[in-house]
Design an enzyme around this catalytic site. Structure first.
Site, PDB file in Angstrom:
ATOM      1  N   GLY A   1       0.788  -1.217   0.000  1.00  0.00           N
ATOM      2  CA  GLY A   1       0.000   0.000   0.000  1.00  0.00           C
ATOM      3  C   GLY A   1       0.824   1.273   0.000  1.00  0.00           C
ATOM      4  O   GLY A   1       1.840   1.386  -0.693  1.00  0.00           O
ATOM      5  N   ILE A   2       0.373   2.240   0.800  1.00  0.00           N
ATOM      6  CA  ILE A   2       1.051   3.530   0.873  1.00  0.00           C
ATOM      7  C   ILE A   2       2.501   3.359   1.322  1.00  0.00           C
ATOM      8  O   ILE A   2       3.409   3.981   0.766  1.00  0.00           O
ATOM      9  CB  ILE A   2       0.306   4.471   1.844  1.00  0.00           C
ATOM     10  CG1 ILE A   2      -1.055   4.886   1.261  1.00  0.00           C
ATOM     11  CG2 ILE A   2       1.132   5.715   2.148  1.00  0.00           C
ATOM     12  CD1 ILE A   2      -1.924   5.656   2.231  1.00  0.00           C
TER      13      ILE A   2
ATOM     14  N   VAL B   1       4.789  -2.592  15.704  1.00  0.00           N
ATOM     15  CA  VAL B   1       5.194  -1.345  16.345  1.00  0.00           C
ATOM     16  C   VAL B   1       4.519  -1.119  17.685  1.00  0.00           C
ATOM     17  O   VAL B   1       4.966  -0.278  18.470  1.00  0.00           O
ATOM     18  CB  VAL B   1       4.954  -0.126  15.424  1.00  0.00           C
ATOM     19  CG1 VAL B   1       5.832  -0.205  14.188  1.00  0.00           C
ATOM     20  CG2 VAL B   1       3.479   0.023  15.058  1.00  0.00           C
TER      21      VAL B   1
ATOM     22  N   TYR C   1     -10.726   5.118  15.311  1.00  0.00           N
ATOM     23  CA  TYR C   1      -9.740   5.477  14.291  1.00  0.00           C
ATOM     24  C   TYR C   1      -9.513   6.988  14.258  1.00  0.00           C
ATOM     25  O   TYR C   1      -8.368   7.459  14.270  1.00  0.00           O
ATOM     26  CB  TYR C   1     -10.221   4.977  12.926  1.00  0.00           C
ATOM     27  CG  TYR C   1      -9.257   5.248  11.799  1.00  0.00           C
ATOM     28  CD1 TYR C   1      -8.062   4.540  11.686  1.00  0.00           C
ATOM     29  CD2 TYR C   1      -9.553   6.204  10.821  1.00  0.00           C
ATOM     30  CE1 TYR C   1      -7.182   4.786  10.644  1.00  0.00           C
ATOM     31  CE2 TYR C   1      -8.675   6.446   9.775  1.00  0.00           C
ATOM     32  CZ  TYR C   1      -7.495   5.735   9.689  1.00  0.00           C
ATOM     33  OH  TYR C   1      -6.627   5.978   8.666  1.00  0.00           O
TER      34      TYR C   1
END
Length: 250
Positions: A14-15, A57, A145
């Site tokens: 993706g990004i 992470v 989100y």
């Protein structure tokens, strides 16, 4: 070669992968981390020379081990993020809510905390956080989100002040309606739930964007490259939308 080392979280697809590909093509040594080993292997095959590390992470020990392996980081792109629970706030599972913040906010904290000492010693560094255009519009049913990305933007502005005196710049990007597999999946889900075609759902969504356009992952890469470049050496504390001007979300 630029002599820089760039770390991109969730960089195997993706990004993140688009950013990695661009930075590598322009001379950076690039490291990506991801939780998906298959995607990491695919990315490493596509981009010879890419350093691909499996790491979550949200796990501070995993982040510390990754930075110890990687060495000093010149540019950090915090791209890792999860969607979090979908639906009315009263239906949100507390564990899903917590996981959203664990990745989207705490994950960025863990990576920034780990790379700043070397940046501080070098007297320079660039941190780029990937937020969302939905912080501007609001998005019912996506409270976790949006709240997590607001937190990330608050961290961006505060750390720009905290780290600016030692030469470290901190900025954020707000991607819009992305032309990615993930967004296509969202469009299909909305279509199934609403009884409309995917084309109808996409047309309705684009109606709230001034330029009536989807955003390509490479466009986010270009903005990240700009933030990391000498052209932006006096730009910090900024949050820039690459979204065609998202006016609202229905």
């Amino acid at each position: 070669m630029t002599g820089r080392t760039t770390l991109i979280t969730a960089g195997a697809a993706g990004i993140g992968l688009a950013i990695a590909e661009m930075f590598m093509a322009r001379g950076d040594q690039v490291i990506v981390c991801d939780v998906d080993q298959v995607a990491l292997d695919r990315a490493a095959t596509k981009l010879p020379g890419l350093v691909a590390i499996k790491a979550d992470v949200s796990d501070v020990a995993a982040v510390d081990a990754m930075i110890a392996q990687a060495g000093p980081i010149s540019v950090l792109v915090n791209n890792a993020g999860v969607a979090g629970p979908v639906g009315g706030i009263e239906t949100n599972d507390p564990d899903d809510w917590a996981r959203c913040f664990a990745v989207n906010v705490h994950g960025a904290f863990h990576t920034i905390r780990a790379v700043v000492p070397a940046m501080r010693e070098a007297g320079t560094g660039t941190i780029i956080n990937i937020s969302t255009a939905s912080t501007v519009t609001g998005l019912p049913g996506r409270a976790a989100y949006i709240a997590s990305k607001y937190a990330l933007e608050g961290m961006t502005r505060t750390l720009a002040r905290e780290l600016g005196p030692v030469g470290i710049r901190v900025n954020a990007i707000r991607p819009g309606f992305m032309d990615t597999e993930r967004m296509r999946g969202i469009m299909h889900r909305i279509a199934d739930q609403s009884g409309r075609s995917v084309s109808e759902v996409e047309t309705a969504a684009l109606g709230y964007i001034s330029l009536r356009t989807k955003i390509q992952p490479a466009e986010i890469g270009e903005m990240a490259w700009f933030f990391a470049s000498d052209a932006a050496h006096h730009i910090t504390g900024q949050i820039i939308g690459v979204d065609g001007n998202a006016e609202w979300e229905g």
